[in-house]
Write an enzyme that holds these catalytic residues in place. Structure first.
Site, PDB file in Angstrom:
ATOM      1  N   LYS A 120       0.838  -1.210   0.000  1.00  0.00           N
ATOM      2  CA  LYS A 120       0.000   0.000   0.000  1.00  0.00           C
ATOM      3  C   LYS A 120       0.872   1.260   0.000  1.00  0.00           C
ATOM      4  CE  LYS A 120      -2.761   0.917   3.596  1.00  0.00           C
ATOM      5  NZ  LYS A 120      -2.675   2.269   4.187  1.00  0.00           N
ATOM      6  N   ASP A 138      -6.828   1.417   0.768  1.00  0.00           N
ATOM      7  CA  ASP A 138      -6.896   1.415   2.233  1.00  0.00           C
ATOM      8  C   ASP A 138      -8.322   1.052   2.644  1.00  0.00           C
ATOM      9  OD1 ASP A 138      -8.420   3.630   1.675  1.00  0.00           O
ATOM     10  OD2 ASP A 138      -7.402   4.952   3.097  1.00  0.00           O
TER      11      ASP A 138
END
Ligand code: SF4
Length: 210
Positions: A120, A138
């Site tokens: 991420k 997210d």
């Protein structure tokens, strides 16, 4: 969701916010990298408070490395998990100095080799610092993609791959900012604000609120 609806959603999000960006404050790719590492399980507001004091003092790999783990902790101790984050940031600075001439790498492999940098975080850097169409999924993006039907998926990787495949090319660079902001301020986890949502008529969520 069909292609046309998806396109209309992104057209509206763009119209509403033509130049979206992260809420983390930074002026260089290095500052962004450190802010993103610090932001894991913490709020952008909390990270900004810390980096506003840290960056005027140290905003290069050499300068932060020179602070040492204990010196860095003094600046970031208000952020959750600061002990392990301080260790990771110092190790990351060392690797950047030794292996990358203190320049942030612009490829996933080298980014993910840095301590504290997962998929991420690498996606945020690739997208926001280097303008590559990466999708940092997210909790907000995961929720919005599933609720709306833009790109439903069982896990974050699933949603990431679908978004990359399904979001029209012209929106790919900015899509992740629009979706994060939409999830953070409108399509909230507990109580989505469907009544004031600009994509309410296009969203396919079954349990919309008033
Ligand atoms: S209509 Fe409701 S569920 Fe759909 S995107 Fe808007 S806030 Fe989220």
């Amino acid at each position: 969701m069909n292609k046309e609806k998806r396109r209309l959603i992104f057209e509206r999000l763009r119209e509403n916010n033509p130049h979206p960006t992260t809420e983390l404050e930074y002026t260089t790719p290095f500052e962004l990298l450190i802010a993103v590492i610090l932001s894991a399980q913490a709020t952008d507001v909390g990270v900004n408070k810390a980096t506003r004091k840290l960056y005027p003092v140290a905003n290069t790999p050499e300068a932060i490395y020179a602070l040492g783990v204990d010196g860095l902790k003094e600046y970031i101790k208000t952020i959750g998990l600061f002990n392990s984050k301080a260790e990771n940031v110092i190790k990351t600075c060392r690797i950047l100095i030794d292996q990358h001439n203190s320049v942030i790498p612009d490829n996933r492999e080298d980014l993910e080799a840095l301590p504290g940098v997962g998929r991420k975080t690498a996606n945020v850097i690739l997208n926001t610092a280097f303008g590559q169409p990466a999708m940092a999924v997210d909790t907000h993006i995961f929720r919005v993609a599933n609720r709306t039907g833009i790109a439903p998926g069982k896990n974050v990787l699933d949603v990431e791959k679908r978004l990359l495949r399904l979001v029209p090319r012209e929106f790919l660079i900015d899509a992740h900012h629009w979706l994060i902001l939409h999830g953070r301020y409108v399509c909230k986890a507990r109580k989505p604000q469907c009544g004031s949502c600009i994509i309410e008529d296009l969203c396919e969520y079954r349990d919309k609120t008033e």
